[in-house]
Write a protein that holds these residues in place. Structure first.
Motif, PDB file in Angstrom:
ATOM      1  N   MET A   1       0.846  -1.174   0.000  1.00  0.00           N
ATOM      2  CA  MET A   1       0.000   0.000   0.000  1.00  0.00           C
ATOM      3  C   MET A   1       0.896   1.243   0.000  1.00  0.00           C
ATOM      4  O   MET A   1       1.929   1.272   0.649  1.00  0.00           O
ATOM      5  CB  MET A   1      -0.890   0.009   1.243  1.00  0.00           C
ATOM      6  N   LYS A   2       0.474   2.256  -0.745  1.00  0.00           N
ATOM      7  CA  LYS A   2       1.219   3.509  -0.795  1.00  0.00           C
ATOM      8  C   LYS A   2       0.338   4.641  -0.306  1.00  0.00           C
ATOM      9  O   LYS A   2      -0.856   4.669  -0.566  1.00  0.00           O
ATOM     10  CB  LYS A   2       1.659   3.810  -2.224  1.00  0.00           C
ATOM     11  N   ILE A   3       0.962   5.577   0.375  1.00  0.00           N
ATOM     12  CA  ILE A   3       0.275   6.766   0.868  1.00  0.00           C
ATOM     13  C   ILE A   3       1.062   7.972   0.377  1.00  0.00           C
ATOM     14  O   ILE A   3       2.280   8.041   0.553  1.00  0.00           O
ATOM     15  CB  ILE A   3       0.202   6.781   2.408  1.00  0.00           C
ATOM     16  N   LYS A  14      10.278  17.402   7.090  1.00  0.00           N
ATOM     17  CA  LYS A  14      11.457  16.667   7.564  1.00  0.00           C
ATOM     18  C   LYS A  14      11.178  16.004   8.907  1.00  0.00           C
ATOM     19  O   LYS A  14      11.607  14.875   9.150  1.00  0.00           O
ATOM     20  CB  LYS A  14      12.658  17.594   7.652  1.00  0.00           C
ATOM     21  N   LYS A  15      10.448  16.681   9.765  1.00  0.00           N
ATOM     22  CA  LYS A  15      10.082  16.098  11.059  1.00  0.00           C
ATOM     23  C   LYS A  15       9.170  14.890  10.858  1.00  0.00           C
ATOM     24  O   LYS A  15       9.325  13.865  11.525  1.00  0.00           O
ATOM     25  CB  LYS A  15       9.390  17.128  11.940  1.00  0.00           C
ATOM     26  N   LEU A  16       8.227  15.018   9.929  1.00  0.00           N
ATOM     27  CA  LEU A  16       7.320  13.919   9.635  1.00  0.00           C
ATOM     28  C   LEU A  16       8.086  12.714   9.092  1.00  0.00           C
ATOM     29  O   LEU A  16       7.829  11.576   9.487  1.00  0.00           O
ATOM     30  CB  LEU A  16       6.255  14.364   8.634  1.00  0.00           C
ATOM     31  N   ILE A  17       9.061  12.953   8.236  1.00  0.00           N
ATOM     32  CA  ILE A  17       9.878  11.868   7.690  1.00  0.00           C
ATOM     33  C   ILE A  17      10.637  11.160   8.804  1.00  0.00           C
ATOM     34  O   ILE A  17      10.719   9.931   8.830  1.00  0.00           O
ATOM     35  CB  ILE A  17      10.845  12.412   6.614  1.00  0.00           C
ATOM     36  N   ASP A  18      11.183  11.926   9.739  1.00  0.00           N
ATOM     37  CA  ASP A  18      11.896  11.326  10.872  1.00  0.00           C
ATOM     38  C   ASP A  18      10.972  10.436  11.698  1.00  0.00           C
ATOM     39  O   ASP A  18      11.368   9.354  12.144  1.00  0.00           O
ATOM     40  CB  ASP A  18      12.505  12.415  11.758  1.00  0.00           C
ATOM     41  N   ILE A  19       9.748  10.886  11.899  1.00  0.00           N
ATOM     42  CA  ILE A  19       8.784  10.084  12.658  1.00  0.00           C
ATOM     43  C   ILE A  19       8.457   8.797  11.906  1.00  0.00           C
ATOM     44  O   ILE A  19       8.430   7.707  12.474  1.00  0.00           O
ATOM     45  CB  ILE A  19       7.493  10.894  12.928  1.00  0.00           C
ATOM     46  N   LEU A  20       8.242   8.919  10.600  1.00  0.00           N
ATOM     47  CA  LEU A  20       7.903   7.746   9.792  1.00  0.00           C
ATOM     48  C   LEU A  20       9.040   6.728   9.758  1.00  0.00           C
ATOM     49  O   LEU A  20       8.804   5.519   9.727  1.00  0.00           O
ATOM     50  CB  LEU A  20       7.534   8.168   8.367  1.00  0.00           C
ATOM     51  N   ILE A  23       8.943   4.116  12.539  1.00  0.00           N
ATOM     52  CA  ILE A  23       7.864   3.127  12.563  1.00  0.00           C
ATOM     53  C   ILE A  23       8.367   1.850  11.898  1.00  0.00           C
ATOM     54  O   ILE A  23       8.800   1.874  10.745  1.00  0.00           O
ATOM     55  CB  ILE A  23       6.603   3.665  11.848  1.00  0.00           C
ATOM     56  N   PRO A  24       8.347   0.717  12.611  1.00  0.00           N
ATOM     57  CA  PRO A  24       8.946  -0.519  12.100  1.00  0.00           C
ATOM     58  C   PRO A  24       8.298  -1.082  10.831  1.00  0.00           C
ATOM     59  O   PRO A  24       8.963  -1.725  10.038  1.00  0.00           O
ATOM     60  CB  PRO A  24       8.809  -1.501  13.259  1.00  0.00           C
ATOM     61  N   TYR A  25       7.022  -0.865  10.621  1.00  0.00           N
ATOM     62  CA  TYR A  25       6.359  -1.453   9.458  1.00  0.00           C
ATOM     63  C   TYR A  25       6.401  -0.555   8.211  1.00  0.00           C
ATOM     64  O   TYR A  25       5.895  -0.930   7.159  1.00  0.00           O
ATOM     65  CB  TYR A  25       4.912  -1.847   9.775  1.00  0.00           C
ATOM     66  N   VAL A  26       7.041   0.601   8.307  1.00  0.00           N
ATOM     67  CA  VAL A  26       7.221   1.454   7.133  1.00  0.00           C
ATOM     68  C   VAL A  26       8.431   0.936   6.368  1.00  0.00           C
ATOM     69  O   VAL A  26       9.554   0.961   6.872  1.00  0.00           O
ATOM     70  CB  VAL A  26       7.412   2.937   7.539  1.00  0.00           C
TER      71      VAL A  26
END
Length: 69
Positions: A1-3, A14-20, A23-26
């Motif tokens: 699945m893509k979002i 950039k902060k959002l990318i760091d959070i993502l 996440i282990p399943y990303v």
């Protein structure tokens, strides 16, 4: 699945990318920086030749000094 997420603020993106990334399943994160150019307002030019007698022959005469047929 893509979002696909469109973010307007680069710093917050950039902060959002760091959070993502935490996440282990990303599986992966692909970042595309796109430069958006505003589309010209096509309708804004409607009517610029209104009330003017413009013909192909007139345009040719102005451009080349003679009418070519």
């Amino acid at each position: 699945m893509k979002i696909v997420i469109d973010v307007s603020n680069e710093k917050k993106a950039k902060k959002l990318i760091d959070i993502l990334k935490d996440i282990p399943y990303v599986r992966s994160i692909k970042v595309e920086s796109e430069i958006r150019k505003e589309k010209p307002d096509f309708e804004s030019v409607f009517g610029i030749w209104k009330d003017r007698e413009i013909t192909l022959d007139n345009l040719r005469k102005k451009a080349w000094g003679k009418v070519i047929k």
